[in-house]
Design a protein around this motif. Structure first.
Motif, PDB file in Angstrom:
ATOM      1  N   UNK A   1       0.892  -1.021   0.097  1.00 49.22           N
ATOM      2  CA  UNK A   1       0.144   0.096  -0.062  1.00 49.22           C
ATOM      3  C   UNK A   1       0.854   1.320  -0.004  1.00 49.22           C
ATOM      4  N   UNK A   2       0.672   2.188  -0.802  1.00 48.22           N
ATOM      5  CA  UNK A   2       1.105   3.449  -1.054  1.00 48.22           C
ATOM      6  C   UNK A   2       0.426   4.493  -0.155  1.00 48.22           C
ATOM      7  N   UNK A   3       1.037   5.111   0.884  1.00 43.81           N
ATOM      8  CA  UNK A   3       0.260   6.094   1.545  1.00 43.81           C
ATOM      9  C   UNK A   3       0.517   7.337   1.469  1.00 43.81           C
ATOM     10  N   UNK A   4       1.575   7.737   0.578  1.00 43.78           N
ATOM     11  CA  UNK A   4       1.888   9.173   0.005  1.00 43.78           C
ATOM     12  C   UNK A   4       2.325   9.202  -1.429  1.00 43.78           C
TER      13      UNK A   4
ATOM     14  N   UNK B   1       5.865   9.358  -2.494  1.00 38.58           N
ATOM     15  CA  UNK B   1       6.881   8.196  -2.336  1.00 38.58           C
ATOM     16  C   UNK B   1       7.351   7.423  -3.528  1.00 38.58           C
ATOM     17  N   UNK B   2       6.433   7.062  -4.771  1.00 39.17           N
ATOM     18  CA  UNK B   2       6.553   6.740  -5.764  1.00 39.17           C
ATOM     19  C   UNK B   2       6.565   7.468  -6.976  1.00 39.17           C
ATOM     20  N   UNK B   3       7.052   8.975  -6.770  1.00 40.39           N
ATOM     21  CA  UNK B   3       6.864   9.762  -7.843  1.00 40.39           C
ATOM     22  C   UNK B   3       7.960   9.690  -9.110  1.00 40.39           C
ATOM     23  N   UNK B   4       9.055   8.725  -8.943  1.00 40.52           N
ATOM     24  CA  UNK B   4       9.631   8.283 -10.105  1.00 40.52           C
ATOM     25  C   UNK B   4       9.135   7.558 -10.998  1.00 40.52           C
TER      26      UNK B   4
ATOM     27  N   UNK C   1       4.640   8.260   9.934  1.00 39.71           N
ATOM     28  CA  UNK C   1       5.529   8.900   8.867  1.00 39.71           C
ATOM     29  C   UNK C   1       5.949   7.710   7.679  1.00 39.71           C
ATOM     30  N   UNK C   2       5.095   6.749   7.820  1.00 43.35           N
ATOM     31  CA  UNK C   2       5.182   5.586   6.837  1.00 43.35           C
ATOM     32  C   UNK C   2       4.656   5.991   5.491  1.00 43.35           C
ATOM     33  N   UNK C   3       5.478   5.855   4.468  1.00 43.66           N
ATOM     34  CA  UNK C   3       5.028   6.352   3.219  1.00 43.66           C
ATOM     35  C   UNK C   3       4.354   5.228   2.218  1.00 43.66           C
ATOM     36  N   UNK C   4       4.814   3.916   2.581  1.00 41.21           N
ATOM     37  CA  UNK C   4       4.297   2.659   1.915  1.00 41.21           C
ATOM     38  C   UNK C   4       4.543   1.488   2.862  1.00 41.21           C
TER      39      UNK C   4
ATOM     40  N   UNK D   1      11.071  13.413   6.271  1.00 37.69           N
ATOM     41  CA  UNK D   1      11.334  14.519   5.617  1.00 37.69           C
ATOM     42  C   UNK D   1      10.984  14.286   3.962  1.00 37.69           C
ATOM     43  N   UNK D   2      10.373  13.124   3.505  1.00 38.59           N
ATOM     44  CA  UNK D   2       9.971  12.689   2.405  1.00 38.59           C
ATOM     45  C   UNK D   2      11.202  13.102   1.018  1.00 38.59           C
ATOM     46  N   UNK D   3      12.219  13.047   1.395  1.00 41.00           N
ATOM     47  CA  UNK D   3      13.193  13.001   0.207  1.00 41.00           C
ATOM     48  C   UNK D   3      13.429  11.722  -0.413  1.00 41.00           C
ATOM     49  N   UNK D   4      13.116  10.801   0.267  1.00 36.27           N
ATOM     50  CA  UNK D   4      13.374   9.314  -0.288  1.00 36.27           C
ATOM     51  C   UNK D   4      12.169   8.889  -1.337  1.00 36.27           C
ATOM     52  N   UNK D   5      12.406   7.891  -1.812  1.00 37.51           N
ATOM     53  CA  UNK D   5      11.415   7.465  -2.551  1.00 37.51           C
ATOM     54  C   UNK D   5      11.501   5.896  -2.912  1.00 37.51           C
TER      55      UNK D   5
END
Length: 274
Positions: A1-4, A7-10, A68-71, A90-94
């Motif tokens: 599940x992707x919560x933000x 997170x998978x913007x690429x 802060x779980x993004x996926x 900080x949401x810089x990761x992906x």
């Protein structure tokens, strides 16, 4: 599940394509170069960049995700299900689902890998400092080239990956080299000494579970690392140097907080250009 979704913007197609490319796939191995991680799948890779605060944590699939779980990835191993959460304050990761490309040298893609390939987004990143396939002699030569300060060179992930701001300061302290020393002022001998120091620092940090300054930086089980207790330069402004007792100094160098001992790591004076 992707919560933000960011997170998978690429991944082209966003969360839907990311799920389609990863659900039901077998993971053959997990590999790493610096802050880049990837799972080798049967037809590509599930890759991740940790950014500044990204990390994976193992949880019970029935548990509530961290705020802060993004996926959340659900893994099934012989009937045992676990949740692998990608937490990134900080949401810089992906995360990304992408193809693999061959390594130029024909060696395994990274630490832990089984294929002579890396994700396309990692192809420009140099081998990790602890990678058995790293050409150390070639690295010494690149570290001794150019007019940039040696700390800036250490942080250049296209030369060697796995060294960040903290460990660069610590390696330079161990090697007794000033952070602003021009790269071409180093000898191969001093570059070799710096390499040994960097390997020692990173290895010691891994053994201690990393450097945790607060509850944000923990391992997959949520445990803190204790290498911060062994820091000799980074974050030690004003405290006596462990070697000579001179107070550690701090300055901002190339937008990075930098720490050194003014006695053990004397700045090299470069003659003015005529």
């Amino acid at each position: 599940a992707v919560f933000r979704e960011s997170c998978v913007r690429r991944t082209e197609g966003g969360p839907r394509h990311f799920s389609a490319a990863t659900v039901g796939r077998d993971i053959a191995a997990v590999a790493r170069r610096g802050k880049f991680l990837w799972c080798e799948l049967d037809d590509g890779a599930l890759s991740a960049h940790l950014g500044m605060s990204g990390q994976f944590r193992i949880n019970d699939p029935a548990s509530d995700p961290h705020r802060h779980c993004r996926a959340r990835l659900i893994l099934d191993r012989h009937g045992e299900r676990v949740a692998l959460d990608f937490v990134d304050q900080r949401t810089f990761g992906y995360l990304d689902a992408e193809p693999l490309v061959p390594t130029p040298d024909g060696a395994l893609g990274g630490c832990g890998g089984t294929l002579d390939a890396v994700p396309a987004s990692v192809a420009h990143i140099a081998r990790d400092l602890l990678d058995p396939a790293l050409d150390a002699q070639a690295l010494f030569r690149t570290w001794c080239t150019g007019r940039r300060g040696i700390k800036q060179v250490l942080l250049d992930q296209t030369r060697v990956s796995g060294l960040g701001n903290i460990y660069a300061d610590e390696a330079l302290w161990r090697a007794r080299i000033h952070p602003t020393t021009p790269a071409d002022a180093l000898t191969v001998t001093s570059a070799r000494r710096l390499f040994r120091a960097a390997v020692e620092v990173v290895s010691a940090s891994l053994a201690a579970g990393g450097t945790s300054f607060d509850a944000l930086y923990v391992n997959v089980n949520g445990d803190s690392g204790y290498f911060s207790r062994d820091l000799n330069a980074y974050g030690q402004t004003g405290t006596p140097c462990a070697r000579c007792g001179t107070p550690i100094r701090r300055a901002v160098v190339m937008a990075r907080s930098t720490h050194w001992c003014p006695r053990c790591q004397r700045a090299r004076r470069v003659p003015a250009a005529r």
